[in-house]
Scaffold this motif. Sequence first.
Motif, PDB file in Angstrom:
ATOM      1  N   ARG A   1       0.753  -1.314   0.136  1.00 38.01           N
ATOM      2  CA  ARG A   1       0.113   0.079   0.000  1.00 38.01           C
ATOM      3  C   ARG A   1       0.978   1.133   0.112  1.00 38.01           C
ATOM      4  NH1 ARG A   1      -4.922   1.971   1.011  1.00 38.01           N
ATOM      5  NH2 ARG A   1      -5.136   4.021   1.854  1.00 38.01           N
ATOM      6  N   ARG A   2       1.949   1.235   0.766  1.00 39.30           N
ATOM      7  CA  ARG A   2       3.124   2.459   0.925  1.00 39.30           C
ATOM      8  C   ARG A   2       3.276   2.695  -0.603  1.00 39.30           C
ATOM      9  NH1 ARG A   2       4.886   6.915   2.118  1.00 39.30           N
ATOM     10  NH2 ARG A   2       7.121   7.039   2.278  1.00 39.30           N
TER      11      ARG A   2
ATOM     12  N   GLU B   1       8.405  14.176  -2.044  1.00 41.83           N
ATOM     13  CA  GLU B   1       8.910  15.026  -0.844  1.00 41.83           C
ATOM     14  C   GLU B   1       8.443  16.400  -1.406  1.00 41.83           C
ATOM     15  OE1 GLU B   1       9.515  13.073   1.294  1.00 41.83           O
ATOM     16  OE2 GLU B   1      10.022  11.544  -0.028  1.00 41.83           O
TER      17      GLU B   1
ATOM     18  N   GLU C   1       1.795  20.074   2.886  1.00 39.86           N
ATOM     19  CA  GLU C   1       0.411  20.132   3.246  1.00 39.86           C
ATOM     20  C   GLU C   1      -0.136  21.517   2.483  1.00 39.86           C
ATOM     21  OE1 GLU C   1      -0.049  20.157   7.454  1.00 39.86           O
ATOM     22  OE2 GLU C   1      -1.731  21.156   7.514  1.00 39.86           O
TER      23      GLU C   1
END
Lengths: 601, 322
Positions: A4-5, A68, A72
């Motif tokens: 999933r990662r 990276e 947010e």
Amino acid sequence: MTRRRWFTVAVVASVAVTACAGSDDDADDPGGLTDADPGDCITVDMAVSSEKIALLTELAEEFNDSDEAEIEEGCVFVRPYSKASGGAAQLIVDGWPNPEANGTRPVIWSPAASGWAGIVNERAGTELAPPGTPFMLTPLVIALPQPMAEALGWPDTPIGFADIVELANDPEGWASLGHPEWGPFRLGKTNPNYSTSGLNFTIAEYYAATGKTRGLTTEDLNRPEVIEFATNVESAVVHYGDITMTFLNNWFATDVRGTSLTYASAVAVEEKSVIDYNLGNPDGVLAAGETPREPRVPLVAIYPSEGTLFSDNPFIILDTEWVTPEQKVAAAAFEEYVQRPENQAKVLEFGFRPNNPNVPLADPVSAANGVDPNEPRAELEVPSPEVLVRILDAWAEQRKEARVLLVLDISGSMGELATDSDTKLDLAKEAAVSALDQFKDADEVGLWVFSTDLGGDDPNYREAVPVAPIGENGADLEREILAQFPTNGTPLYDVTSKSYAAMLETYDPEKINAVVFLTDGVNDDGNLGDDDDQFDDLIAQLQSGSEGASSRPVRVFTISYGDGADVVTLRAIAQATSAAHYDASNPATIQQVFTAVISNF
Amino acid sequence: MILKRLGALALAVILIGGAWIIRDRVIDDNGGSSDDDPPRADREIVCVSDLGEACNAVAEALEIEIEIEDAATTLDALAALEDPSEAPIWITIDPFPAMVDNLREIGRLPALAHTETHVASSPIALVALVDRASALTAACGNPLNWQCVGDAAGSSWEEIGGDASWRDVRPAFAPIDSAIGLLGVADAVSGYFGSRQITTNDLAFTRWASDLAEAVLTSSRPTVSAIATIQTRSSALDIAVGAKAELSATAVDRFALQYADPMIRADVVVVVPEGASTPSGLTDELAQFLEARGWDSPVTEPNPLPQASEMFAIREAWKGFL
């Protein structure tokens, strides 16, 4: 990592790539990502010192394309571009005017050394450049061609600044060590107002003058014996300049012709530059199609026995009015990225020393490339910001004096509009007048203007102001520059030859002798048929005067102005005299280009 | 037959129920979750800058946010916190939790009820190039006598039997606002007194500490870790004080580790405020990362640190000297 990662990483990465599209267009641009389109991402412009632009461009490209770069606040797009540390320092203090010519206002500033931040804050009277975390290291070294280093006792005998200074001040030069064929000791050193190597060498020079290794004070700098010592060191300088790459490129070009030992004896550079040079890539940037070629005479790095200074390459997120809180957060994400061990390993690939102890020092920082990973053994203390500022002021007084002939093209094409209201000549005149302020009173400066059909004894040029101390003729120079107007053709070869010959005839060994030649065109003297012969004769004339143990070097610094200038010819002229060519193809940059040219004096 | 079917049904219920319990209790506790969602924190998580690399790695592995800041910054914030329910989960180093309690008591604020989980440990060490470490041991013994080290600081290496070309003895600590920076200075102070009982207003001690601080100023002051700095730039300083684990495995040939008496430790703790819970897997991930970086398992023996109140005195005194 779970399946999933992996899926999440892939999705986020693909979103980031889509949102930040544009970086791939510039993947081959070694000069940075200034023209890359950041899309809707938070743009983080980054001014970096020139020796690490290739590394930072690669890291920024990888970061921009990675997950990276998704934070947010949105996606982040980092755009590094090259800017000399000292030039950026002054621009930050001045509020970074004219971004079109000076480069976009940076969010991150990475000068070569933390000392520059202290200078900025001292000059501004407030903390515009907060302390930054170093992300890679490289010590200041004195690069010498290996045979010269051996003549000084390398590698068995420790060599210090004092030894270099003693040799520089010896009237016999290399003859005192049994090598008269190498001529006088010639020191290559950059201008400390612009370059970290120049600044660090100047600091080391004052330490050597005082016998101290720390605790340098402003009182020390005012002592007569210290002033005399520094003036003597500076007297051995070939010329200055804003970046060390000028010296390294010239050294490399003369190495091709087998004359590198008479261009410069020693140049103060960062260790990383010695590695680059010996790997056949003297400026550290491989242009498309460029193949590295090992030099005939390799350089070796001397780590001065008194100690040296480090370039610690801080990552400074500026606290200026143009940096938003959102950009600071975005910049911090990139900072975290470059500190990671895998990226610190990349730092090593580029010849820097990693700042992460988990990445051990290894090749190319090795003896095979002329450097010693076990050195340096001692360091000199970075002086306080107050002392650093005073060192720059003192240097301006004690630097080697210059004799410079400004040769200004006033051909008809200089009358073309460069902006809505100013011609190319208007901008060049304004820049030339501003540049006069950078000379000190004892510097000798003259002015020639050239075109065809100017009348007088020689219709191709006119001596507007004879070469004389600028303290005496400064007003005449300004008046004459401002009085010029566009006229006829461009007898480039003929006037280059004559201006060079005039300066050679009046050569002063105590000064830096140079011609600054600005033109916007190609050779146009009304006779196309002899152009090739004229060019060959010119280059032969320039080379013969500039090379050999007893040469009397007159450097011809050329500026190609506007998009019609003959860049290839102007480069060849500069290279033939081991000087430098400057590109002002965008007329809006002429002020900055003039500043860079005058930094050689 | 009916009884047999009822028995089979009961067994099926037990097996299904057991599977649910196992899934909830075992799988989830080991870092997975029933929905494959990343573990979540119900509080902000803050980590001391000394452990920044480890905390960033944990944050990435667990897909959670961890704020990195100096221990002193979090300490000051917690000391003044009005609403205990806003206290973050804090990945820190002892005795900072006790220092928070002490400050809140002085400020007449209620104690922040919490639990502490010890994760890893590493002794405070002095790191020097092998040749300098030999000279230091010859002059100041083994374990090192900090009073001797402090006396040597700032003077020539030659005076204590070292090489004149090494010039002056330059010790360095991490910044005093960092956890390991404060522990390093505390190591020097307790070493001076030879025990955890210290008196910072002792005149001879004040003179000694002031001289040590002056010698420290001659080193290039590390921005994060003195031991990291000496590894990447050994010309910048001579004796780096910090946690033993900060010395990379690849550097052990070049550098030697020395310890003082009493040997104090950096004990990593996860502080969880009452009513909060840690994201599953956080403590394990952190412990595994730190172990891989050379940290030891948590030590149960008492740590001979000065009292929490004395740690403040040390911090303030050191700041005054610098």
